[in-house]
Write an enzyme that holds these catalytic residues in place. Structure first.
Site, PDB file in Angstrom:
ATOM      1  CE  LYS A 183      30.395 110.345 -21.998  1.00 26.59           C
ATOM      2  NZ  LYS A 183      29.440 110.067 -22.985  1.00 26.59           N
ATOM      3  CD1 TRP A 208      24.165 112.099 -23.975  1.00 26.60           C
ATOM      4  CD2 TRP A 208      24.942 112.226 -26.064  1.00 26.60           C
ATOM      5  NE1 TRP A 208      25.385 112.743 -23.934  1.00 26.60           N
ATOM      6  CE2 TRP A 208      25.883 112.836 -25.197  1.00 26.60           C
ATOM      7  CE3 TRP A 208      25.218 112.198 -27.437  1.00 26.60           C
ATOM      8  CZ2 TRP A 208      27.076 113.403 -25.658  1.00 26.60           C
ATOM      9  CZ3 TRP A 208      26.406 112.762 -27.893  1.00 26.60           C
ATOM     10  CH2 TRP A 208      27.320 113.356 -27.015  1.00 26.60           C
ATOM     11  CG  ASP A 223      23.863 105.831 -26.417  1.00 27.00           C
ATOM     12  OD1 ASP A 223      24.821 105.331 -25.800  1.00 27.00           O
ATOM     13  OD2 ASP A 223      23.826 107.025 -26.774  1.00 27.00           O
TER      14      ASP A 223
HETATM   15  C1  LIG Z   1      29.018 110.626 -24.339  1.00 30.29           C
HETATM   16  C2  LIG Z   1      27.823 110.006 -24.933  1.00 30.29           C
HETATM   17  C3  LIG Z   1      27.709 109.802 -26.321  1.00 30.29           C
HETATM   18  C4  LIG Z   1      28.762 110.258 -27.304  1.00 30.29           C
HETATM   19  O1  LIG Z   1      29.898 109.487 -27.207  1.00 30.29           O
HETATM   20  P1  LIG Z   1      31.146 109.735 -28.182  1.00 30.29           P
HETATM   21  O2  LIG Z   1      32.036 108.588 -27.817  1.00 30.29           O
HETATM   22  O3  LIG Z   1      31.710 111.070 -27.857  1.00 30.29           O
HETATM   23  O4  LIG Z   1      30.660 109.654 -29.567  1.00 30.29           O
HETATM   24  C5  LIG Z   1      26.568 109.193 -26.798  1.00 30.29           C
HETATM   25  N1  LIG Z   1      25.595 108.789 -25.971  1.00 30.29           N
HETATM   26  C6  LIG Z   1      25.652 108.976 -24.636  1.00 30.29           C
HETATM   27  C7  LIG Z   1      24.539 108.504 -23.772  1.00 30.29           C
HETATM   28  C8  LIG Z   1      26.773 109.584 -24.079  1.00 30.29           C
HETATM   29  O5  LIG Z   1      26.851 109.768 -22.748  1.00 30.29           O
END
Ligand SMILES: *Cc1c(COP(=O)(O)O)cnc(C)c1O
Length: 363
Positions: free
Chosen positions: A197, A103, A173
């Site tokens: 998540k 990511w 993030d």
């Molecule tokens: C799942 C995830 C993403 C992507 O998220 P989307 O909502 O599908 O764009 C980005 N960063 C991390 C750490 C993730 O676990």
């Protein structure tokens, strides 16, 4: 119907707290006082404004967020934030990215369209099995910000504490560990999380932004990609994902009222993770964890099982036993147990017992 629910270890969209789903079910046809479901009412109605306010205020309370920060709900999940934050704050300059895994790399690659997204540290050669020591990232004096990924969902590694941004704005993030433990939000200029998540359904990101950053937003951005527009309109420039925000209001209420806040959530999360890592560590190599022990994620437990054959059998037998979603990400293989806030302790105990029994009969 609920008796057919499996323990869902999927990385995302992920399991939601059962009381939240039950509440949503109760209110599905008619949200109290609104005469219709949340999906059917105006995003400018008093009923929806109440929902939006509650979602924001619960998140502010949980994280101890002051009025110096805005809480926004943006479309497009975390991936859209990769681009949006670069459009607003990179703008042809240089920024530092700490490359801890899949990511972090995606965030860096998206930002590279808006300027120089430097890799200040990379764990690639070590197969992304750890986060850096505080002094390891080599930051650029010109960096507009420092970006890190607090939990790498795919590799299963998590920072124990934030990296040192050396006075630069710190961007994070936090998609897969949002609200999993208390953090000192004053260290962050921007923190964002895709909702699916740890806080709700997919399609939306929760963004926590220090308001003084808005002064740096250039003129002329597309409105939905402009933090100033989003903040000035309280996330209501266009029709937001109203049902998603409603579920976020319920999940954050559950965290606050039923769990009792992030300190308590953290204790439960550490306990759940420990149960699985103990099985891995005591297995004599039958189960092999991917992450270095000091960097193990309490949200995504990544591991391999015995031989390739045994791993396949492990996954299919687990599924048959009602333990679903344990297959690792297609890019790395293996197994992954995602044990977010909403995964009950019971689910982790069932998985632990399954792992012990599988090794006893196959090891
Ligand atoms: C799942 C995830 C993403 C992507 O998220 P989307 O909502 O599908 O764009 C980005 N960063 C991390 C750490 C993730 O676990």
């Amino acid at each position: 119907m609920t008796s057919n629910r499996v323990f869902n270890f999927s990385a995302g969209p992920a399991t939601l707290p059962l009381p939240v789903l039950e509440q949503a079910q109760k209110e599905l046809l008619c949200y109290p006082g609104a005469g219709a479901s949340v999906m059917e009412i105006s995003h400018r109605s008093d009923a929806f404004k109440g929902i939006l306010e509650e979602a924001k205020s619960n998140i502010k309370t949980l994280l101890g967020i002051s009025d110096e920060y805005a809480v926004l709900f943006t479309p497009g999940g975390a991936t859209m934030q990769f681009s949006m934050l670069a459009m607003n704050f990179l703008k042809g300059a240089t920024a530092d990215y700490i490359n801890t895994g899949s990511w972090a790399k995606k965030a860096m690659q998206a930002a590279a369209r808006c300027g120089t997204a430097r890799s200040a540290w990379s764990g690639q050669e070590e197969k992304f099995n750890r986060t850096p020591q505080p002094e390891e990232p080599e930051l650029s004096p010109e960096a507009a910000y420092v970006h890190f990924t607090s939990n790498e969902t795919i590799e299963g590694i998590q920072y124990a504490t934030e990296p040192d941004a050396k006075g630069k704005p710190l961007f994070c993030d936090s998609s897969s560990d949002f609200l999993c433990r208390p953090i000192d939000i004053s260290k962050y200029a921007l923190l964002y999380a895709g909702a699916q998540k740890n806080i709700g359904p997919s399609g939306t990101a929760v963004v926590v932004l220090r308001k003084d950053m808005l002064e740096q937003v250039p003129d002329g951005l597309h409105p939905l990609l402009d933090y100033k527009v989003m903040e000035e309109n309280d996330s209501l420039y266009n029709t937001p994902a109203t049902f998603t925000i409603y579920i976020i209001s319920l999940v954050s209420r559950w965290l606050l009222k039923e769990i009792g806040g992030l300190e308590k959530m953290h204790v439960i999360n550490k306990h759940k993770a420990k149960m699985l890592y103990e099985v891995i560590d005591a297995s004599g190599g039958f189960y092999r964890g991917h992450a270095q022990p000091a960097c193990r994620s309490i949200m995504n437990v990544t591991f391999r099982v015995g031989t390739e054959e045994q791993e396949k059998a492990f996954l299919s037998q687990a599924k048959a036993a009602g333990l679903d979603g344990l297959k690792g990400h297609r890019s790395v293989g293996g197994c992954r147990a995602s044990i977010y806030n909403a995964m009950p302790v019971d689910g982790v105990m069932t998985l632990r017992d399954f792992m012990l029994e599988f090794q006893r009969t196959n090891g």
